[in-house]
Design a protein around this motif. Structure first.
Motif, PDB file in Angstrom:
ATOM      1  N   PHE A 491     -35.455 -14.138  24.904  1.00  0.00           N
ATOM      2  CA  PHE A 491     -36.352 -13.750  23.556  1.00  0.00           C
ATOM      3  C   PHE A 491     -36.651 -12.368  24.146  1.00  0.00           C
ATOM      4  CE2 PHE A 491     -35.888 -17.940  22.956  1.00  0.00           C
ATOM      5  CZ  PHE A 491     -35.943 -18.105  21.429  1.00  0.00           C
ATOM      6  N   GLY A 492     -36.475 -11.571  25.205  1.00  0.00           N
ATOM      7  CA  GLY A 492     -36.565 -10.306  25.359  1.00  0.00           C
ATOM      8  C   GLY A 492     -36.597  -9.323  24.411  1.00  0.00           C
ATOM      9  N   LEU A 493     -35.935  -9.354  23.271  1.00  0.00           N
ATOM     10  CA  LEU A 493     -35.860  -8.608  22.034  1.00  0.00           C
ATOM     11  C   LEU A 493     -36.576  -9.067  20.724  1.00  0.00           C
ATOM     12  CD1 LEU A 493     -32.123  -7.131  22.320  1.00  0.00           C
ATOM     13  CD2 LEU A 493     -34.210  -6.354  23.425  1.00  0.00           C
ATOM     14  N   ALA A 494     -37.150 -10.473  20.905  1.00  0.00           N
ATOM     15  CA  ALA A 494     -37.720 -10.770  19.576  1.00  0.00           C
ATOM     16  C   ALA A 494     -38.844 -10.236  19.162  1.00  0.00           C
ATOM     17  CB  ALA A 494     -38.173 -12.512  20.080  1.00  0.00           C
ATOM     18  N   ARG A 495     -39.239 -10.288  17.989  1.00  0.00           N
ATOM     19  CA  ARG A 495     -40.432  -9.724  17.420  1.00  0.00           C
ATOM     20  C   ARG A 495     -41.013 -10.797  16.334  1.00  0.00           C
ATOM     21  NH1 ARG A 495     -40.297  -6.930  20.767  1.00  0.00           N
ATOM     22  NH2 ARG A 495     -40.143  -4.878  20.911  1.00  0.00           N
ATOM     23  N   LEU A 496     -42.147 -10.623  16.167  1.00  0.00           N
ATOM     24  CA  LEU A 496     -43.120 -11.769  15.553  1.00  0.00           C
ATOM     25  C   LEU A 496     -43.944 -10.998  14.440  1.00  0.00           C
ATOM     26  CD1 LEU A 496     -42.992 -12.630  18.667  1.00  0.00           C
ATOM     27  CD2 LEU A 496     -44.705 -14.447  18.024  1.00  0.00           C
ATOM     28  N   TYR A 497     -44.063 -11.761  12.961  1.00  0.00           N
ATOM     29  CA  TYR A 497     -44.975 -11.450  12.440  1.00  0.00           C
ATOM     30  C   TYR A 497     -45.302 -12.500  11.607  1.00  0.00           C
ATOM     31  CZ  TYR A 497     -41.003 -11.511   8.957  1.00  0.00           C
ATOM     32  OH  TYR A 497     -40.126 -11.842   8.144  1.00  0.00           O
ATOM     33  N   ASP A 498     -46.495 -12.484  10.574  1.00  0.00           N
ATOM     34  CA  ASP A 498     -47.136 -13.600  10.106  1.00  0.00           C
ATOM     35  C   ASP A 498     -46.406 -13.993   8.866  1.00  0.00           C
ATOM     36  OD1 ASP A 498     -49.266 -13.817  11.688  1.00  0.00           O
ATOM     37  OD2 ASP A 498     -50.492 -12.209  10.412  1.00  0.00           O
ATOM     38  N   HIS A 499     -46.035 -15.358   8.614  1.00  0.00           N
ATOM     39  CA  HIS A 499     -45.364 -15.933   7.389  1.00  0.00           C
ATOM     40  C   HIS A 499     -45.978 -15.100   6.145  1.00  0.00           C
ATOM     41  CE1 HIS A 499     -43.162 -19.213   9.057  1.00  0.00           C
ATOM     42  NE2 HIS A 499     -44.192 -19.419  10.140  1.00  0.00           N
ATOM     43  N   GLY A 500     -45.139 -14.634   5.385  1.00  0.00           N
ATOM     44  CA  GLY A 500     -45.613 -13.924   4.099  1.00  0.00           C
ATOM     45  C   GLY A 500     -45.753 -12.532   4.256  1.00  0.00           C
ATOM     46  N   GLY A 501     -45.889 -12.234   5.599  1.00  0.00           N
ATOM     47  CA  GLY A 501     -45.926 -10.649   5.925  1.00  0.00           C
ATOM     48  C   GLY A 501     -44.724  -9.761   5.845  1.00  0.00           C
ATOM     49  N   ASP A 502     -44.885  -8.613   6.147  1.00  0.00           N
ATOM     50  CA  ASP A 502     -43.719  -7.661   6.003  1.00  0.00           C
ATOM     51  C   ASP A 502     -43.618  -6.974   7.450  1.00  0.00           C
ATOM     52  OD1 ASP A 502     -41.604  -6.080   4.987  1.00  0.00           O
ATOM     53  OD2 ASP A 502     -42.864  -4.570   4.598  1.00  0.00           O
ATOM     54  N   PRO A 503     -42.644  -7.154   8.053  1.00  0.00           N
ATOM     55  CA  PRO A 503     -42.269  -6.534   9.571  1.00  0.00           C
ATOM     56  C   PRO A 503     -42.445  -5.357   9.329  1.00  0.00           C
ATOM     57  CG  PRO A 503     -40.098  -7.398   8.720  1.00  0.00           C
ATOM     58  CD  PRO A 503     -41.428  -7.918   7.580  1.00  0.00           C
ATOM     59  N   ASN A 504     -42.888  -4.760  10.638  1.00  0.00           N
ATOM     60  CA  ASN A 504     -42.568  -3.297  10.853  1.00  0.00           C
ATOM     61  C   ASN A 504     -41.575  -2.559  11.402  1.00  0.00           C
ATOM     62  OD1 ASN A 504     -45.684  -3.134  10.369  1.00  0.00           O
ATOM     63  ND2 ASN A 504     -45.987  -3.501  12.482  1.00  0.00           N
ATOM     64  N   SER A 505     -41.179  -1.397  10.888  1.00  0.00           N
ATOM     65  CA  SER A 505     -39.997  -0.859  11.515  1.00  0.00           C
ATOM     66  C   SER A 505     -39.953  -0.881  12.917  1.00  0.00           C
ATOM     67  CB  SER A 505     -39.737   0.394  10.560  1.00  0.00           C
ATOM     68  OG  SER A 505     -39.489   0.159   9.293  1.00  0.00           O
ATOM     69  N   THR A 506     -38.800  -0.804  13.561  1.00  0.00           N
ATOM     70  CA  THR A 506     -38.903  -0.726  15.101  1.00  0.00           C
ATOM     71  C   THR A 506     -37.275  -0.072  15.590  1.00  0.00           C
ATOM     72  OG1 THR A 506     -37.577  -2.692  15.565  1.00  0.00           O
ATOM     73  CG2 THR A 506     -40.237  -3.039  15.388  1.00  0.00           C
ATOM     74  N   HIS A 507     -37.395   0.498  16.717  1.00  0.00           N
ATOM     75  CA  HIS A 507     -35.982   0.829  16.930  1.00  0.00           C
ATOM     76  C   HIS A 507     -34.858  -0.168  16.906  1.00  0.00           C
ATOM     77  CE1 HIS A 507     -37.717   4.241  19.001  1.00  0.00           C
ATOM     78  NE2 HIS A 507     -38.640   3.389  19.822  1.00  0.00           N
ATOM     79  N   VAL A 508     -33.715   0.333  16.657  1.00  0.00           N
ATOM     80  CA  VAL A 508     -32.432  -0.461  16.370  1.00  0.00           C
ATOM     81  C   VAL A 508     -32.015  -0.922  17.813  1.00  0.00           C
ATOM     82  CG1 VAL A 508     -29.981  -0.656  15.528  1.00  0.00           C
ATOM     83  CG2 VAL A 508     -32.013   0.647  14.224  1.00  0.00           C
ATOM     84  N   VAL A 509     -32.289  -2.461  17.915  1.00  0.00           N
ATOM     85  CA  VAL A 509     -31.675  -2.922  18.982  1.00  0.00           C
ATOM     86  C   VAL A 509     -30.854  -4.127  18.839  1.00  0.00           C
ATOM     87  CG1 VAL A 509     -33.892  -1.954  20.533  1.00  0.00           C
ATOM     88  CG2 VAL A 509     -34.046  -4.266  19.490  1.00  0.00           C
ATOM     89  N   GLY A 510     -30.261  -4.599  20.200  1.00  0.00           N
ATOM     90  CA  GLY A 510     -29.404  -5.746  19.698  1.00  0.00           C
ATOM     91  C   GLY A 510     -28.354  -5.480  20.703  1.00  0.00           C
ATOM     92  N   THR A 511     -27.255  -6.280  20.241  1.00  0.00           N
ATOM     93  CA  THR A 511     -25.943  -6.180  20.884  1.00  0.00           C
ATOM     94  C   THR A 511     -24.850  -5.717  19.910  1.00  0.00           C
ATOM     95  OG1 THR A 511     -26.445  -7.960  22.497  1.00  0.00           O
ATOM     96  CG2 THR A 511     -23.925  -7.427  22.267  1.00  0.00           C
ATOM     97  N   PHE A 512     -23.858  -4.750  20.499  1.00  0.00           N
ATOM     98  CA  PHE A 512     -22.845  -4.142  19.481  1.00  0.00           C
ATOM     99  C   PHE A 512     -21.983  -5.253  18.903  1.00  0.00           C
ATOM    100  CE2 PHE A 512     -18.712  -1.867  19.417  1.00  0.00           C
ATOM    101  CZ  PHE A 512     -19.335  -0.701  18.527  1.00  0.00           C
ATOM    102  N   GLY A 513     -21.807  -5.198  17.546  1.00  0.00           N
ATOM    103  CA  GLY A 513     -21.061  -6.185  17.071  1.00  0.00           C
ATOM    104  C   GLY A 513     -21.677  -7.254  16.399  1.00  0.00           C
ATOM    105  N   TYR A 514     -22.977  -7.592  16.557  1.00  0.00           N
ATOM    106  CA  TYR A 514     -23.665  -8.466  16.012  1.00  0.00           C
ATOM    107  C   TYR A 514     -24.908  -8.001  15.183  1.00  0.00           C
ATOM    108  CZ  TYR A 514     -21.843 -11.580  19.810  1.00  0.00           C
ATOM    109  OH  TYR A 514     -20.917 -12.066  20.767  1.00  0.00           O
TER     110      TYR A 514
END
Length: 662
Positions: A491-514
């Motif tokens: 969960f090193g890249l996981a992000r959290l926000y409240d139910h019903g809320g709107d997540p903030n913009s972040t850097h594009v991270v993840g694994t190539f292809g997914y």
């Protein structure tokens, strides 16, 4: 009269079987044992069977003195048999020492055989002839290309020839580590070998292990062969050895054999001790003068002071006041260092773009953990990131790997997870026989893993107190416990926000292809981003292929595009992993493949929620029919408009991930 004849035949058959059952012997050392020896073979004073000594270009043989009946006289089939022995080989010049062999032969006369590369078994005129009727398990320390040897340290099964019908590098399967561990035959260390033949199954198994390791559950060699054409009756069992250089003795410390049964275990504590190998070193302390001794004391004192200072710096951590509230979820770096044996490469479980993962055992609780080392930018955002890590540590679900806590040092973050003994799913999907021993997962196991991951994602998206976006769903982040149940981890890249809320913009991270295509535009991690990655994951598990396979400097195969093309042609089942053969449920497979395409749809609103996904997988509601995709000419350009540019400039994409950080 006929009845009497039948009874007589049955009695003779039982008598023969009984006699064969009685054939067996166990020698915990060879002192006083009646052995048939020739050449350099001899029994030493302490009971070691020495096949060859330090002479050059010589051979030696040692046989059980009595011939054994290996065949059932009525059927002509070969009985099952089992043998085990402890041996040791030593060579100052390893690549010049041929080695030794356990043999089953019709005769004890090997006077015409040659030493060196022929192992005292053949000469150049008879090697390879079917008239030899010889079976050998070779322990070969010399690579001979004329005999197709795989290397200069291997175990092979030889039938009438020195070209092995099956061979493997010297190693043993560690049940504790769940992998093969390499061994060096000519190291001079004692090792144990098991040779077992099943008459009914016509299978010959050879298993190797260090002296003090129990017999592994998986053999080194397993070869299907009917020995009845090779075996004459009776046959002799024993050992052959040959040397090409001086200082290359070969020893057998104990031997056990059983016909129609399991050979008795050797009593390792009763075996004779090996003689000392190599030159004896004399202590030099007495030749050191007082001036040198005094200078040494000064140097030792300086070394101790430097050691203490380095040790303080070595285990130094970064502590800030705001971290005190996280208390027990912070680990001491010293404990993690000890747990992983100093982050030793032998404890390395895997590595990726964001760090390396090590196996460890915590010194106090003895709990097995996986420790991930991650580089981080300590300037801004660390407080928020640590807060999210601690929050994620509160997740409790049977299909999620528990994040136990963290440790922070200058420029480095260590995440501590619950240890999963079977490692990650990708090792099972994409393993190569030459590098790993992971078995092929059945479709039933794969389908259960898919449902487990879906259940874990549903918990993250809808059932916990906050919305958790994993942002890195892929097969290498799906871990398997002892029962091969799937559990979503990392969960090193996981992000959290409240139910019903709107997540903030972040850097594009993840694994190539997914990475979902919309993430390149918005930068907002929403549940549909995880659904996209889960769709790719479904195809990955069903097809046994990675999301993107680069076949050259320009060419690449996009998994989703390939499956879409097969779907359009009405042959979607042709994309199924060839390793599964036809061993799968067609309805389940079609469901997974079509659901994978639906989840990885390039339009976010067209993707189902994870709750819908779980309902589809459990069969609670039918999967809707997929629309025709025949109008798509270029799957990459239409389905992945942002991914395509990333594919053509992979290095810049990778740099953006690294600069984005955590």
């Amino acid at each position: 009269m006929l009845v009497k004849s039948v009874v007589l035949l049955l009695l003779l058959w039982r008598s023969e079987a009984s006699q064969q059952d009685d054939i067996g012997f166990t020698y915990n050392g060879f002192r006083g044992v009646d052995m048939s020896l020739d050449g350099l073979a001899q029994v030493t004073n302490n009971g070691i069977l020495m096949l060859v000594n330090t002479s050059m270009q010589q051979k030696g043989h040692a046989f059980h003195p009595h011939p054994l009946h290996f065949k059932n006289s009525s059927s002509g089939s070969v009985f099952s048999f089992s043998t085990t022995f402890v041996f040791s080989m030593f060579a100052d010049v390893p690549v010049s020492d041929p080695g030794m062999a356990f043999i089953i032969a019709p005769s004890r006369d090997f006077s015409a055989s040659w030493p060196s590369i022929y192992l005292g078994l053949f000469n150049h005129t008879i090697v390879g002839k079917s008239s030899n009727h010889l079976i050998a398990i070779e322990l070969d320390c010399l690579q001979n290309l004329d005999f197709n040897d795989i290397n200069s340290n291997h175990v092979g099964i030889d039938i009438n020839d020195l070209k092995s019908v099956d061979s493997a590098p010297a190693s043993y399967f560690s049940d504790k580590e769940n992998r093969y561990v390499n061994l060096t035959l000519y190291s001079g260390h004692a090792m144990q070998l098991w040779v077992e033949y099943s008459g009914p199954q016509r299978q010959l198994n050879v298993t190797l292990a260090p002296f003090d390791v129990p017999k592994p559950s998986i053999p080194l060699l397993s070869f299907n062969i009917d020995l009845s054409p090779i075996v004459l009756d009776p046959m002799f069992v024993g050992f052959s050895s040959a040397t090409a250089v001086a200082e290359a003795p070969h020893y057998v410390l104990g031997w056990s054999f059983k016909m129609n049964g399991q050979a008795k275990d050797l009593s390792l504590s009763q075996l004779p001790k090996l003689p000392r190998m190599g030159p004896k070193t004399e202590p030099e302390i007495f030749s050191i003068g007082f001036p040198v001794f005094g200078a040494s004391l000064v140097l030792i004192s300086i070394f101790i002071i430097q050691f203490i200072v380095r040790r303080i710096k070595k285990f130094a951590e970064v502590h800030e006041d705001w971290e005190l509230e996280y208390g027990p979820q912070r680990f001491k770096y010293k404990d993690l260092y000890i747990a992983t044996k100093g982050f030793n490469d032998e404890e390395l479980l895997g590595s990726g773009g964001f760090g390396k993962v090590y196996k460890g055992i915590l010194p106090t609780s003895k709990l097995e953990v996986a420790v991930k080392r991650v580089s981080h930018d300590s300037s801004q955002g660390v407080k928020e990131f640590i807060a999210e890590i601690v929050s994620i540590g509160k997740l409790q679900h049977r299909n999620i790997v528990t994040l136990l806590g963290y440790c922070r040092r200058k420029g480095e973050l260590l995440l501590v997870y619950e240890f999963m003994p079977n490692g990650s799913l990708d090792k099972f999907l994409f393993h190569h026989k030459s590098t790993t021993t992971k078995p092929t997962l059945s479709w039933k196991q794969r389908f259960q893993i898919i449902k487990s991951v879906a259940s874990g994602l549903l918990y993250l998206h809808e059932e916990w107190e906050q919305v958790v976006i994993h942002r890195d769903v892929k097969s290498s982040n799906v871990m398997l416990d002892r029962e091969l149940n799937g559990r979503l981890g990392d969960f090193g890249l996981a992000r959290l926000y409240d139910h019903g809320g709107d997540p903030n913009s972040t850097h594009v991270v993840g694994t190539f292809g997914y990475i979902a295509p919309e993430l390149y535009r918005t930068g907002k991690a929403k549940p549909c981003v995880d659904v996209f990655a889960f769709g790719v994951f479904l195809l990955e598990v069903a097809c046994g292929r990675r999301p993107i396979q680069f076949q050259g400097s320009e060419e690449r195969l996009v998994l989703v595009e390939w499956v879409i093309s097969s779907f359009n042609k009405g042959v979607i089942l042709e994309t199924v992993d060839p390793k599964l053969g036809m061993n799968y449920e067609v309805e389940e497979m079609e469901l997974v493949l079509k659901l994978g395409l639906l989840c990885s749809h390039y339009i976010p609103t067209a993707r189902p929620s994870m709750r819908q996904v779980v309902c589809y997988l459990e069969g609670e509601v039918p999967l809707p029919e997929l629309p025709s995709l025949s109008d798509i000419d270029d799957g990459v350009s239409v389905l992945f408009p942002y991914l395509k540019s990333a594919v053509t400039s992979q290095s810049s994409f990778a740099n953006s991930l690294l600069s984005g950080g955590r």
